[in-house]
Scaffold this motif. Structure first.
Motif, mmCIF file in Angstrom:
data_model
loop_
_atom_site.group_PDB
_atom_site.id
_atom_site.type_symbol
_atom_site.label_atom_id
_atom_site.label_comp_id
_atom_site.label_asym_id
_atom_site.label_seq_id
_atom_site.Cartn_x
_atom_site.Cartn_y
_atom_site.Cartn_z
ATOM 1 N N ASN A 240 0.665 -1.238 -0.039
ATOM 2 C CA ASN A 240 -0.054 -0.060 -0.201
ATOM 3 C C ASN A 240 0.958 1.188 -0.026
ATOM 4 O OD1 ASN A 240 -2.696 -1.311 0.049
ATOM 5 N ND2 ASN A 240 -2.071 -1.864 1.973
ATOM 6 N N GLY A 269 -2.381 8.351 5.427
ATOM 7 C CA GLY A 269 -2.263 6.862 4.989
ATOM 8 C C GLY A 269 -1.099 6.243 4.813
ATOM 9 N N THR A 273 0.076 3.288 7.376
ATOM 10 C CA THR A 273 0.355 1.938 6.602
ATOM 11 C C THR A 273 1.766 1.452 7.087
ATOM 12 O OG1 THR A 273 -0.916 2.246 4.764
ATOM 13 C CG2 THR A 273 0.689 0.500 4.418
ATOM 14 N N LEU A 368 -10.813 9.435 -3.210
ATOM 15 C CA LEU A 368 -10.998 8.597 -1.975
ATOM 16 C C LEU A 368 -11.669 7.577 -2.154
ATOM 17 C CD1 LEU A 368 -11.181 11.314 0.931
ATOM 18 C CD2 LEU A 368 -9.050 10.166 0.225
ATOM 19 N N VAL A 371 -9.723 4.778 -3.869
ATOM 20 C CA VAL A 371 -8.733 4.062 -3.157
ATOM 21 C C VAL A 371 -9.511 3.327 -2.087
ATOM 22 C CG1 VAL A 371 -7.232 4.585 -1.067
ATOM 23 C CG2 VAL A 371 -6.913 6.108 -3.281
ATOM 24 N N SER A 372 -10.701 3.462 -1.669
ATOM 25 C CA SER A 372 -11.520 2.731 -0.789
ATOM 26 C C SER A 372 -11.912 1.467 -1.642
ATOM 27 C CB SER A 372 -12.797 3.661 -0.108
ATOM 28 O OG SER A 372 -12.126 4.782 0.400
ATOM 29 N N CYS A 373 -12.486 1.637 -2.618
ATOM 30 C CA CYS A 373 -12.823 0.494 -3.512
ATOM 31 C C CYS A 373 -11.736 -0.532 -3.805
ATOM 32 C CB CYS A 373 -13.461 0.865 -4.963
ATOM 33 S SG CYS A 373 -15.450 1.934 -4.703
ATOM 34 N N ALA A 375 -9.128 -0.818 -1.817
ATOM 35 C CA ALA A 375 -8.994 -1.466 -0.520
ATOM 36 C C ALA A 375 -9.773 -2.742 -0.266
ATOM 37 C CB ALA A 375 -8.913 -0.373 0.725
ATOM 38 N N GLN A 398 -5.918 -2.435 5.976
ATOM 39 C CA GLN A 398 -6.717 -1.480 4.951
ATOM 40 C C GLN A 398 -7.788 -0.581 5.525
ATOM 41 O OE1 GLN A 398 -5.946 -1.555 1.573
ATOM 42 N NE2 GLN A 398 -4.615 -3.204 2.088
ATOM 43 N N VAL A 402 -7.670 3.387 4.910
ATOM 44 C CA VAL A 402 -8.648 4.117 4.340
ATOM 45 C C VAL A 402 -9.323 5.013 5.382
ATOM 46 C CG1 VAL A 402 -11.142 3.976 3.335
ATOM 47 C CG2 VAL A 402 -9.219 2.432 2.648
ATOM 48 N N TRP A 406 -9.775 9.246 5.234
ATOM 49 C CA TRP A 406 -10.964 9.855 5.153
ATOM 50 C C TRP A 406 -11.267 10.720 6.281
ATOM 51 C CZ3 TRP A 406 -14.871 10.436 1.723
ATOM 52 C CH2 TRP A 406 -14.828 9.496 0.726
#
Length: 412
Positions: A240, A269, A273, A368, A371-373, A375, A398, A402, A406
């Motif tokens: 990531n 992020g 990570t 965002l 990136v969320s989808c 993840a 993940q 995320v 956010w």
């Protein structure tokens, strides 16, 4: 001083001859069984090549090279029973040509001379690598990578074809080569550094091509090496880092203003990570990490092709949606395509912001969402490829990634 006197080429030739001659002198042996050429012979030969080129040009150089070839052949014939190799003989002829080249391009000739000296000096290590360390599968994969990169890629046409002009053969081949090369780099890292750090380096490098594919690859390794569960999970999480870094690179390249707006969420992020991945590695069993890794292929061609087909499909779908539904269709496609890969989605969103079709404030949310989808898709891939325990580690990572992005966005 050498430039003033016009002796830069001669000095370069002498340096090349002495460098290669010094290496050969250390390996020529002593007594009646010693090799035929050493420091003095190689140095004189390099100067002979330089002088021949300056005095008589290519014709005289060719005559000198022919005479030297006869001398070298005679020396080889006399010593072939003791040493069947011809490395020293070929090196002597090479020194002659490099000496001649110094009269035209001394910098390039010197660089080649250093490479030749290195190849001669590391003879034993190169032989051991070729005979003992390099496997047949790795040799096959390396040749396949070279064929695709040096033969297929240059022949691929660089133009858009197909419905809606969405497909570019050169781009598709380039992406294939990229995925194969990244996989090969990761494989070398694992072989050189071992599982504990090699898998992490491999995952970060592979993440620049596709973090989703990297998670799938790490999950597949869990089935083969369950003792490396935490290390492989940490490697999947560290991929990531490449995703976040590439998002920043894409935004900075396509629309720097959007990068400035997304800087703090991306930094949050990245930090989250890195911290979570480091915690997983810290608690990984040391005994398992020190075990010898299993040697396989340099890359997974099937995974690379699947990823290429997926990204090509995303590009085609984006072109189709743009043609029929305009801006709304592209934003929807870019967001949903994050399930496959966030890079293409974010590039599309940034391009819309650059063209003025999408405001900077409105572009942050689709970024965002992409990136969320992505993840979420990694969580699914982790469960399918690596099992429940591997998926739990990946899902936590993940969610932290995320959630941090956010949270910082909403706080800002």
């Amino acid at each position: 001083m050498t430039q003033t006197l016009g002796l830069a080429g001669a000095a370069a030739a002498l340096g090349i001859g002495m460098l290669i001659g010094l290496e050969r002198e250390r390996h020529k042996g002593q007594g009646e069984l010693r090799a035929f050429a050493g420091l003095r012979t190689y140095s004189i030969t390099a100067l002979l090549g330089y002088v021949s080129q300056q005095v008589g040009g290519g014709l005289l150089l060719g005559l000198i090279a022919g005479c030297l070839a006869v001398i070298v052949s005679t020396a080889y014939w006399k010593s072939r029973d003791n040493d069947p190799g011809i490395t020293s003989e070929v090196a002597l002829l090479t020194v002659l040509l490099l000496g001649a080249w110094c009269g035209v391009a001394p910098e390039q000739a010197t660089a080649v001379g250093v490479v030749v000296a290195g190849l001669l000096a590391y003879r034993d290590k190169l032989h051991n690598f070729a005979r003992s360390q390099l496997t047949d599968v790795e040799m096959r994969d390396g040749l396949l990578l070279l064929v695709v990169a040096l033969v297929v890629l240059p022949l691929a046409p660089d133009r858009y074809i197909g419905p809606y002009g969405a497909l570019n053969p050169r781009t598709i081949c380039t992406l294939t080569v990229l995925l194969m090369a990244v996989g090969a780099v990761g494989h070398v890292a694992v072989r050189a550094l071992g599982p504990r750090y090699g898998y992490v380096v491999s995952a970060i490098a592979s993440g620049f091509a596709s973090s989703t594919v990297t998670v799938a690859a790490m999950g597949q390794m869990v089935a083969k090496e369950p003792e490396h569960l935490r290390i492989l999970a940490a490697a999947a999480i560290f991929s990531n880092i490449a995703t976040v870094a590439q998002v920043a690179l894409i935004l900075g390249t396509v629309e720097p203003a959007l990068l400035s707006q997304m800087a703090w969420p991306l930094l949050a992020g990245f930090a989250t990570t890195a911290l979570y991945g480091a915690c997983l590695m810290w608690h990984a069993p040391t005994a398992a990490a020190s075990q010898t890794i299993k040697v396989g292929g340099a890359f997974d061609l099937k995974l690379a092709l699947i990823m290429v087909v997926t990204l090509t499909g995303i590009t085609f779908l984006s072109s189709l949606m743009l043609h029929h539904f305009g801006q709304v269709g592209v934003i929807l496609t870019a967001t949903l395509s994050g399930f496959a890969d966030a890079h293409a989605s974010i590039a599309s969103i940034a391009a819309l912001a650059t063209s003025g079709q999408l405001s900077l404030e409105a572009a942050s949310i689709p970024v965002l969402l992409a990136v969320s989808c992505n993840a979420l898709s990694k969580c699914v891939v982790a469960g399918v490829s690596g099992g429940r325990h591997f998926a739990v580690y990946v899902i936590v990572g993940q969610v932290l990634l995320v959630g941090a992005m956010w949270l910082v966005t909403w706080a800002g």
